[in-house]
Every structure is written in structure tokens, then in C-alpha cells.
Write a protein that holds these residues in place. Structure first.
Motif, mmCIF file in Angstrom:
data_model
loop_
_atom_site.group_PDB
_atom_site.id
_atom_site.type_symbol
_atom_site.label_atom_id
_atom_site.label_comp_id
_atom_site.label_asym_id
_atom_site.label_seq_id
_atom_site.Cartn_x
_atom_site.Cartn_y
_atom_site.Cartn_z
ATOM 1 N N CYS A 18 5.947 1.306 -3.994
ATOM 2 C CA CYS A 18 4.711 1.963 -3.547
ATOM 3 C C CYS A 18 4.365 1.576 -2.110
ATOM 4 O O CYS A 18 3.899 2.415 -1.334
ATOM 5 N N ILE A 47 6.606 3.592 0.186
ATOM 6 C CA ILE A 47 6.159 4.986 0.252
ATOM 7 C C ILE A 47 4.892 5.095 1.093
ATOM 8 O O ILE A 47 4.788 5.938 1.989
ATOM 9 N N PHE A 48 3.920 4.238 0.821
ATOM 10 C CA PHE A 48 2.626 4.287 1.513
ATOM 11 C C PHE A 48 2.793 4.037 3.009
ATOM 12 O O PHE A 48 2.346 4.833 3.836
ATOM 13 N N TYR A 71 4.897 6.779 4.786
ATOM 14 C CA TYR A 71 4.126 7.995 5.060
ATOM 15 C C TYR A 71 3.275 7.815 6.320
ATOM 16 O O TYR A 71 3.258 8.665 7.208
ATOM 17 N N ILE A 107 -0.258 12.358 -3.439
ATOM 18 C CA ILE A 107 0.607 11.215 -3.750
ATOM 19 C C ILE A 107 -0.014 9.878 -3.346
ATOM 20 O O ILE A 107 0.049 8.903 -4.100
ATOM 21 N N MET A 108 -0.610 9.816 -2.167
ATOM 22 C CA MET A 108 -1.057 8.540 -1.620
ATOM 23 C C MET A 108 -2.155 7.836 -2.428
ATOM 24 O O MET A 108 -2.085 6.621 -2.579
ATOM 25 N N CYS A 131 -0.348 6.164 -5.209
ATOM 26 C CA CYS A 131 0.450 5.077 -4.647
ATOM 27 C C CYS A 131 -0.438 3.873 -4.318
ATOM 28 O O CYS A 131 -0.094 2.734 -4.642
ATOM 29 N N LEU A 145 -0.487 0.177 -5.941
ATOM 30 C CA LEU A 145 -0.388 -1.011 -5.076
ATOM 31 C C LEU A 145 -1.469 -2.027 -5.419
ATOM 32 O O LEU A 145 -1.193 -3.222 -5.547
#
Length: 145
Positions: A15, A18-19, A22, A56-57, A60, A64
Motif C-alpha cells: 500500500c 502504491i500510495f 501515485y 483507490i487511494m 490504500c 496503511l
């Protein structure tokens, strides 16, 4: 908890990648292209990416926070103490920096859903990228100091 720790750690790291990935993509890669492709094309690209990002965020970030909270309980708590070791101090600082990101996201999402002008719109991603980098450094330092 010790049995679940590796799963929480893996999910937390995925996560985080990904975070921060992005946010890195937005700040470092996409924002500079505006100069080259113009505002119209850049706005179209940003709108497509942000629609997906808004979905998504938050998930995520929630994962987290949850996995980070679960993992930090291994090192900080009534049994282990709170600020007795340098590891605990670094983890508490890391947690406070992470909470700043969470608060900025909550403010931004609230503004978006309530249709208010977001006061953080211009700075949230650069600030979150810097704070995210600080969190990663603090996490590494915490276990080696």
C-alpha cells in the motif's frame, strides 16, 4: 499478533508503494508535462488518473493506517512502554507525520464530496510526497539506531 505481523507488513509495504508511487507520478512525472502538452490535454490526463485515484487511494491509505497501527502495537504499548527506546521515539514521530498526511487527505476528500474549494489542492501532493519520504527514512532509521 506475531503470526499476523508478516502479513500486515507485506500489505503495509504494498500500500505504501502504491500510495507514494501515485503521488510521485503526479508530482514528478505528470505535473511537468503540462508545459509540453498544454493545459487542455494535461487536464484530460489528470481527470482520468484522478478519477481512478480517488477510488483507490482512500482504501490504500486506510489499509496503511490499519496495518501500521497493528504493527506499531508490537513495539509501543502498555507492556512495551511508550517512549523508552529510540525505536519507540522514531515510530511515534513516524506515526505523527503519517497522521498529518491522513488529516490532509480527510480535508481534501471532504472538500471534494461537499463541493467546497479545497485549500490544500495546490500543495497536498508535494507535501505528502515529502512527508512520505520522511516516513520511509524514519522507518529505516528506527530499526538501526
Amino acid at each position: 499478533m506475531d503470526l499476523l505481523y508478516p502479513y500486515f507488513l507485506t500489505l503495509h509495504l504494498v500500500c505504501a508503494i502504491i500510495f507514494l508511487g501515485y503521488i510521485f507520478t503526479d508530482v514528478v512525472l505528470l505535473t511537468p508535462i503540462r508545459k509540453y502538452v498544454g493545459d487542455e490535454i494535461a487536464n484530460k490526463v489528470f481527470s482520468v488518473i484522478s478519477k481512478r485515484g480517488v477510488r483507490i487511494m482512500p482504501l490504500c491509505l486506510a489499509l496503511l493506517v490499519l496495518t501500521g497501527g497493528a504493527m506499531i502495537s508490537r513495539y509501543i504499548g502498555s507492556m512495551q512502554g511508550y517512549l523508552q527506546t529510540s525505536l519507540q521515539i522514531f515510530l511515534v514521530i513516524k506515526m505523527c507525520v503519517a497522521l498529518v498526511i491522513v488529516l490532509m487527505v480527510i480535508i481534501s476528500l471532504s472538500c471534494k464530496f461537499l463541493k467546497f474549494k479545497n485549500p490544500l489542492a495546490q500543495v497536498i501532493h508535494p507535501v505528502a510526497l515529502i512527508l512520505g519520504f520522511i516516513i520511509v527514512v524514519l522507518a529505516k532509521i528506527a530499526f538501526y539506531v
